[in-house]
Design a protein around this motif. Structure first.
Motif, PDB file in Angstrom:
ATOM      1  N   THR A  40      -5.927  12.144   8.788  1.00 56.58           N
ATOM      2  CA  THR A  40      -6.071  13.610   8.845  1.00 56.58           C
ATOM      3  C   THR A  40      -4.923  14.298   8.114  1.00 56.58           C
ATOM      4  N   ALA A  41      -3.692  13.857   8.395  1.00 56.61           N
ATOM      5  CA  ALA A  41      -2.516  14.487   7.786  1.00 56.61           C
ATOM      6  C   ALA A  41      -2.493  14.262   6.282  1.00 56.61           C
ATOM      7  N   ALA A  42      -2.824  13.063   5.833  1.00 53.32           N
ATOM      8  CA  ALA A  42      -2.810  12.774   4.398  1.00 53.32           C
ATOM      9  C   ALA A  42      -3.817  13.639   3.659  1.00 53.32           C
ATOM     10  N   ALA A  43      -5.012  13.815   4.246  1.00 57.71           N
ATOM     11  CA  ALA A  43      -6.030  14.646   3.603  1.00 57.71           C
ATOM     12  C   ALA A  43      -5.612  16.115   3.579  1.00 57.71           C
ATOM     13  N   ALA A  44      -5.048  16.595   4.686  1.00 60.21           N
ATOM     14  CA  ALA A  44      -4.660  18.005   4.771  1.00 60.21           C
ATOM     15  C   ALA A  44      -3.480  18.326   3.863  1.00 60.21           C
ATOM     16  N   LEU A  45      -2.549  17.387   3.753  1.00 58.09           N
ATOM     17  CA  LEU A  45      -1.324  17.623   2.975  1.00 58.09           C
ATOM     18  C   LEU A  45      -1.435  17.125   1.535  1.00 58.09           C
ATOM     19  N   GLU A  46      -2.520  16.404   1.262  1.00 63.45           N
ATOM     20  CA  GLU A  46      -2.722  15.819  -0.067  1.00 63.45           C
ATOM     21  C   GLU A  46      -1.551  14.910  -0.439  1.00 63.45           C
ATOM     22  N   ILE A  47      -1.204  14.026   0.498  1.00 65.48           N
ATOM     23  CA  ILE A  47      -0.147  13.038   0.264  1.00 65.48           C
ATOM     24  C   ILE A  47      -0.763  11.645   0.310  1.00 65.48           C
ATOM     25  N   THR A  48       0.003  10.663  -0.121  1.00 64.94           N
ATOM     26  CA  THR A  48      -0.499   9.291  -0.206  1.00 64.94           C
ATOM     27  C   THR A  48      -0.689   8.694   1.189  1.00 64.94           C
ATOM     28  N   LEU A  49      -1.829   8.082   1.377  1.00 68.58           N
ATOM     29  CA  LEU A  49      -2.102   7.354   2.619  1.00 68.58           C
ATOM     30  C   LEU A  49      -1.749   5.889   2.385  1.00 68.58           C
ATOM     31  N   THR A  50      -0.801   5.391   3.164  1.00 68.84           N
ATOM     32  CA  THR A  50      -0.393   3.991   3.034  1.00 68.84           C
ATOM     33  C   THR A  50      -0.813   3.250   4.296  1.00 68.84           C
ATOM     34  N   GLY A  51      -0.130   2.156   4.611  1.00 72.72           N
ATOM     35  CA  GLY A  51      -0.481   1.400   5.810  1.00 72.72           C
ATOM     36  C   GLY A  51       0.723   0.711   6.414  1.00 72.72           C
ATOM     37  N   ARG A  52       0.537   0.210   7.624  1.00 67.96           N
ATOM     38  CA  ARG A  52       1.603  -0.502   8.326  1.00 67.96           C
ATOM     39  C   ARG A  52       0.962  -1.604   9.167  1.00 67.96           C
ATOM     40  N   GLU A  53       1.623  -2.758   9.204  1.00 66.56           N
ATOM     41  CA  GLU A  53       1.108  -3.872  10.000  1.00 66.56           C
ATOM     42  C   GLU A  53       1.263  -3.575  11.491  1.00 66.56           C
ATOM     43  N   ASP A  54       0.200  -3.841  12.228  1.00 63.07           N
ATOM     44  CA  ASP A  54       0.202  -3.558  13.666  1.00 63.07           C
ATOM     45  C   ASP A  54      -0.230  -4.801  14.428  1.00 63.07           C
ATOM     46  N   ALA A  55       0.609  -5.827  14.377  1.00 63.70           N
ATOM     47  CA  ALA A  55       0.373  -7.091  15.116  1.00 63.70           C
ATOM     48  C   ALA A  55      -1.065  -7.564  14.919  1.00 63.70           C
ATOM     49  N   ALA A  56      -1.755  -7.824  16.023  1.00 64.49           N
ATOM     50  CA  ALA A  56      -3.108  -8.382  15.939  1.00 64.49           C
ATOM     51  C   ALA A  56      -4.122  -7.387  15.386  1.00 64.49           C
ATOM     52  N   ASN A  57      -3.768  -6.111  15.328  1.00 63.28           N
ATOM     53  CA  ASN A  57      -4.698  -5.097  14.821  1.00 63.28           C
ATOM     54  C   ASN A  57      -4.732  -5.063  13.296  1.00 63.28           C
TER      55      ASN A  57
END
Length: 858
Positions: A40-57
Motif C-alpha cells: 500500500t505504501a509503495a503504491a501511494a508513495l511511488e517508491i520501490t517495493l523490495t522484500g525481506r526474508e521472514d523465516a519459514a514465510n
C-alpha cells in the motif's frame, strides 16, 4: 502459528494492536513497512517495493523511507486518506541487549497533525466529532495545532440543515461519528473529502469526567456547556481519540461554546457562488474575497481572517467594536505601519506552543518561539498609541513573557540544528556539566587528531593513518608493505585487502574518553532541552491567549490597510431593514481589473413600501452577476466589521445571504444542472426571511421558456410576499411587468450603447427595464460564423413579430395568463392589419363586423 523472525514478530504484534492504519517501524535510519502495508505504501508513495526474508514465510514485501525526511512521505500518505502509526525505538541501540524494544508512539491521522510541514499556515486543521442523541446534535471541533477547542449544539427541525452548514463552513479534515451520526459522515466524505472515522460515544457522566480531567477543574460550569449534553459527549470523543492515537493535548485547557445562531448563516451554495475562500474554477484562493483581503503578516492572523469571512456577525455591538478598531488604525497610518512591521517578526506562536505542549517541538521550534517573544516588546508602543476600545481589550490579553524569553535565550544557541540528535543546541555556559563533557570530548578529539602526525614522526612510518568506524572505533592503519616495521605495542585488530589496522592501549583510553563524553553530552543536552520544552508547556495557556490577541490585532490592522489602499469606507449599521449603497464596487473584480464602474443600490424599508426587489435585465457580459455579487459581498464585509468598497453604505443587519449564481452539475448524484438549481432555489424559498438578502441569477433558464418564466415569476412573487431584500437578474424581460403590479418591485437594467450593429457595455445599472437580450451581438463577439448570425437575426425578427407582450397580472383568484410566443397569428389580426379605417364608412364597418363574426367567430 506462523513462525516469523523476531523483528517481524515485533512488527506484526504492533500492527495487530492498530488495525486499519499503516504501521511504519523505525529500523536504523529508515521507517519500514512490511507485508500488505508495504504494498500500500509503495503504491501511494511511488517508491520501490523490495522484500525481506521472514523465516519459514519466505520473502515478504518491504518498503522504507528515510528517517530524516519521513514527514514529507507521511504527508503524502495522509493526503490520500491513509493513517499511519509510528513504531519507534524505545531504547538506545548502543546499549540495548538483543532485539531493540519498539512501540507505537504516535498514530498520525489527518485531523491530529501538529507538524508545520504537513499543515497549511493560513488555515485551521480541525478534527470534528458529531454526537446525535435525544433529538440533539452536538458538534465538537479541535485544532490540535493551535489548541482551539469549541463546541455547539443544535436541535429542532432545522438541526440537520444547521449541522450540514457548519460542516461545510469548517471543512474538517477528519470527522468522528458516533452512533446515529453515520449519515453526516457519508455527506462529509462525499461532499467535502473529509476523512471519516467511527468513534464510540461515552455516556454523559463519563464524558463530563473526561473533560474535567483534561481541564483540571472541579466541574464544567465555567465553560457554558452544562445545557449541551450531546456537545459534551462529542468533545469527549475527540479527547478519547487523541489519547488512543498517543497525541498529547496538555495545551488544551479550556472549552468554548458558541451558537450557530450568533453568526450569519451561509449555505454551501452561497459560499460557492460568492467565492469567499475558494474560487469556482479550480478551488484555489485566487480571485476570492479572501485573496483580496488577506494582507495579514502572521499565520495566526491569516487563519483568523478566514474564520471571520466564513462567520459574519449578527451582533451590532461586536461589529461596531471591530469597525472602530479598523478606523483607529486607518487614521494612524504611521502607527499601523510600525505595528505591522513588528508583527512580521513573529513566528506562528499558536502552533509553536502547541507543538511544545505535545512534546513534539524541535530545537528550531523553541528558537523561533524565543525570537518571537524577544520581538514582542516592539509592539507595545504602537499599541499604546491606538489603545482604545477593542484594541485596548486585546492589549490587556497580551501577557508579559520576558522571563521565558530570557530563559530560552540563555539556553539556546542562536541558530540551532534541526534535530536534537545532532547536538550543539544548548549554549556554552548554560550548564557546567555539559561544558565539562564537551571539553573532554574536544580534548580527546584533539589528541586523536594529533596522533597521526606524532606517530609518523615517532615510528618513521609516513603512510600511517588514523581512522574510525562504528564497529572498531578509532584505529591506526598501515599498508601491508610495512607489516615488518610495526611497533610491538600495536595490537592488530583487522586485516583488509591492502592494509592492516591496529589499536593501542593509549588510543583506546582516549577513545573511551571521547565517545563516553560525547554520549553523555548528547544525553544531557537532550534532557536540558526537554526541560526547556516542559517550561514552555507550563506557560501554554497564557502564550496561547497572547497568540490569539495578536492574531486579532493583525486582522484588524490588515482590514485597515486594505481599506486605506483600496478606498473602502466605514458602513453605517442601522436598525432599519434596508440596503443603501452609493458607488458600490465588487472587491474582487475591482482588484483584478482597471476602470471598474461603480453602481448604486437602494433596497428600502418594507414598512414604507420602498423597493425590496430589483429585477435586473440586460445582455450577457454586461455585468449583471458582478452587480449581484458585489452587493452580497458588501453586506458580508460590513458584518465581519470590515470597511466596504463604496462611496457610502447604510444597511440593517441581514440574518442570511442566499446566492444562486452559475450552473453546477451533480452528475454523480444523478442531478442535472436544472435539478441542482431548483434544489438550491427551494432552499432559499423555504428559509429566507424579511431580514435576508437574496441574489438570484438567471433562475429558470435550465428548462423550456414557458416553464422557466413561470417559475421565475412565481419565485419573485413569493420573495416579495416574504419581504426579503432581493436582487433578481434575468433575461426574461417579460418579468418587468411585475413592477406595474407590486409597489415593492422595481425594474433596473444594465445599460448598453449601440453603434449600428455594434454595442458597448457601459456596466452602468440604471432604473428601468429592457426588452432586448443582445444575444446575437454576444455571439458575433464570440466569433460565431456570419451565416449563422444572419439566419439568427431572421429567426429572431420572425419570432418577435409573432409574439405578444405579457398581459397584466390578474386578480389573485384568477390564473395568470401569459401569451408570449403565439407563433400562429390569428387570421382576424391579419385582416385588421390590412384594414384602413379612414376609408371605411359606418355602414361598411357594420357589414364588415357581421362578416368577420361569421367567418372568425367561435
Amino acid at each position: 502459528m506462523t513462525v516469523r523472525t523476531p523483528m517481524l514478530q515485533q512488527y506484526f504484534a504492533a500492527k495487530a494492536e492498530h488495525p486499519g492504519v499503516l504501521l511504519a517501524m523505525r529500523v536504523g535510519d529508515f521507517y519500514e513497512f512490511y507485508g500488505e502495508d508495504a504494498e500500500t505504501a509503495a503504491a501511494a508513495l511511488e517508491i520501490t517495493l523490495t522484500g525481506r526474508e521472514d523465516a519459514a514465510n519466505g520473502r515478504i514485501p518491504m518498503a522504507g523511507v528515510p528517517f530524516h525526511s519521513v514527514e514529507k512521505y507521511l504527508a503524502r500518505l495522509l493526503q490520500k486518506g491513509l493513517k499511519v502509526a509510528l513504531c519507534d525505538q524505545l531504547e538506545d541501540p548502543k546499549t540495548a541487549k538483543g532485539l531493540i524494544k519498539r512501540g507505537v508512539t504516535r498514530v498520525m491521522t489527518p485531523g491530529t497533525l501538529v507538524e508545520d510541514s504537513m499543515l497549511s499556515a493560513g488555515q485551521n486543521n480541525f478534527l470534528a466529532a458529531i454526537c446525535v442523541q435525544d433529538g440533539r446534535a452536538g458538534l465538537a471541533l479541535l485544532d490540535p495545532s493551535t489548541g482551539e477547542f469549541i463546541v455547539t449544539e443544535v436541535l429542532g427541525e432545522a438541526a440537520q440543515d444547521l449541522l450540514v452548514q457548519e460542516l461545510a463552513r469548517v471543512r474538517p479534515t477528519e470527522l468522528l461519528v458516533g452512533p446515529n451520526a453515520e449519515a453526516y459522515g457519508e455527506l462529509a466524505q462525499g461532499a467535502l473529502g473529509t476523512s471519516v472515522t467511527e468513534q464510540a460515544a461515552l455516556g454523559f457522566d463519563r464524558a463530563c469526567r473526561k473533560l474535567i480531567e483534561q481541564f483540571r477543574v472541579a466541574n464544567l460550569n465555567g465553560f457554558g456547556c452544562e445545557d449541551k449534553p450531546s456537545a459534551v459527549v462529542a468533545a469527549s470523543m475527540i479527547l478519547a481519540y487523541a489519547e488512543k492515537n498517543h497525541l498529547a493535548l496538555g495545551h488544551v485547557d479550556s472549552l468554548a461554546t458558541y451558537s450557530v445562531e450568533g453568526f450569519m448563516r451561509l449555505d454551501p451554495a452561497t459560499r460557492r457562488s460568492l467565492e469567499l475562500t475558494q474560487n469556482m474554477a479550480d478551488g484555489g484562493r485566487r480571485f476570492t474575497l479572501l485573496g483580496v483581503l488577506d494582507e495579514t503578516v502572521t499565520a495566526m492572523g491569516a487563519r483568523l481572517l478566514r474564520r471571520w469571512i466564513e462567520q459574519p456577525l449578527l451582533d451590532t455591538g461586536a461589529i461596531r467594536g471591530r469597525q472602530e478598531a479598523v478606523e483607529r488604525f486607518q487614521t494612524q497610518a504611521m502607527v499601523r505601519g510600525d505595528l505591522r512591521d513588528g508583527l512580521r517578526r513573529l513566528s506562528d506562536l499558536e502552533r509553536l506552543v502547541s507543538r511544545a505542549a505535545a512534546g513534539l517541538a524541535g530545537p528550531r521550534d523553541l528558537a523561533a518561539l524565543r525570537n518571537t517573544l524577544l520581538a514582542m516588546p516592539a509592539l507595545a508602543e504602537p499599541l499604546r498609541k491606538v489603545g482604545l476600545g477593542r484594541i485596548q481589550e486585546l492589549r490587556e490579553q497580551i501577557a508579559d513573557h520576558h522571563e521565558l524569553a530570557a530563559v530560552l535565550d540563555r539556553a539556546l544557541v542562536p541558530d540551532p540544528p534541526h534535530n536534537l540528535r545532532e547536538g550543539g543546541v544548548i549554549r556554552e555556559g548554560h550548564d557546567l556539566e555539559l561544558d565539562k563533557l564537551r571539553d573532554l570530548s574536544r580534548n580527546g578529539k584533539g589528541y586523536i587528531a594529533s596522533l597521526e602526525r606524532s606517530e609518523r614522526e615517532r615510528t618513521g612510518l609516513n603512510t600511517l593513518k588514523v581512522g574510525y568506524n562504528s564497529v572498531f572505533g578509532y584505529y591506526l592503519e598501515l599498508s601491508k608493505a610495512y607489516s615488518d616495521r610495526v611497533p610491538p605495542e600495536y595490537i592488530r585488530k583487522q586485516t583488509t585487502a591492502n592494509a592492516e589496522r591496529y589499536i593501542t592501549a593509549e588510543l583506546k583510553e582516549h577513545e573511551s574518553l571521547v565517545l563516553g563524553a560525547e554520549e553523555k553530552a548528547v544525553a544531557l543536552e537532550s534532557d536540558l532541552f526537554n526541560r526547556l520544552r516542559h517550561r514552555v508547556s507550563e506557560h501554554a495557556s497564557s502564550l496561547l491567549q497572547t497568540a490569539r490577541a495578536l492574531a486579532e490585532i493583525d486582522v484588524l490592522a490588515t482590514l485597515s490597510e486594505v481599506a486605506a489602499r483600496r478606498g473602502y469606507v466605514r458602513p453605517e449599521i442601522v436598525e432599519e431593514d434596508l440596503l443603501a449603497v452609493e458607488s458600490g464596487r465588487h472587491p474582487v473584480v475591482e482588484a483584478s481589473t482597471n476602470g471598474f464602474v461603480p453602481n448604486e443600490t437602494a433596497l428600502g424599508n418594507r414598512s414604507n413600501e420602498d423597493a425590496r426587489c430589483l429585477i435586473l435585465t440586460g445582455p450577457n457580459m454586461a455585468g449583471k452577476s458582478t452587480y449581484l455579487r458585489q452587493n452580497a459581498l458588501i453586506v458580508l464585509l460590513a458584518q465581519i466589521g470590515s470597511f466596504v468598497p463604496a462611496a457610502s453604505c447604510r444597511l440593517g443587519l441581514c440574518d442570511r445571504i442566499f446566492a444562486r449564481i452559475g450552473a453546477k452539475d451533480e452528475l454523480a448524484l444523478g442531478q442535472s444542472t436544472f435539478m441542482v438549481e431548483m434544489v438550491e432555489s427551494a432552499n432559499i424559498l423555504n428559509h429566507a426571511t424579511e431580514r435576508s438578502l437574496v441574489i438570484l441569477d438567471e433562475v429558470g433558464r435550465g428548462t423550456s421558456t414557458y416553464d422557466g418564466l413561470a417559475i421565475a415569476w412565481a419565485m419573485i412573487e413569493h420573495l416579495v410576499d416574504i419581504g426579503a431584500k432581493t436582487l433578481f437578474a434575468t433575461h426574461y424581460h417579460q418579468l418587468n411587468a411585475l413592477a406595474d403590479q407590486m409597489p415593492t418591485v422595481a425594474n433596473y437594467r444594465v445599460a448598453v450603447e449601440e453603434f449600428g450593429d455594434d454595442i458597448v457595455w457601459t456596466h452602468r445599472v440604471l432604473p428601468g427595464g429592457t426588452d432586448r437580450s443582445y444575444g446575437i451581438h454576444v455571439a458575433r463577439m464570440a466569433g460565431v460564423p456570419a451565416a449563422v448570425l444572419k439566419r439568427s437575426a431572421e429567426i429572431l425578427a420572425e419570432l418577435e413579430d409573432k409574439s405578444e407582450a405579457p398581459r397584466a397580472i390578474p386578480a389573485t383568484t384568477q390564473r395568470l395568463q401569459l401569451s408570449l410566443f403565439e407563433f400562429e397569428e390569428p387570421p382576424v389580426m391579419k385582416a385588421l392589419q390590412k384594414l384602413d379605417v379612414n376609408q371605411l364608412t359606418p355602414i361598411e364597418a357594420l357589414r364588415l363586423l357581421d362578416e368577420w363574426k361569421r367567418k372568425f367567430g367561435r
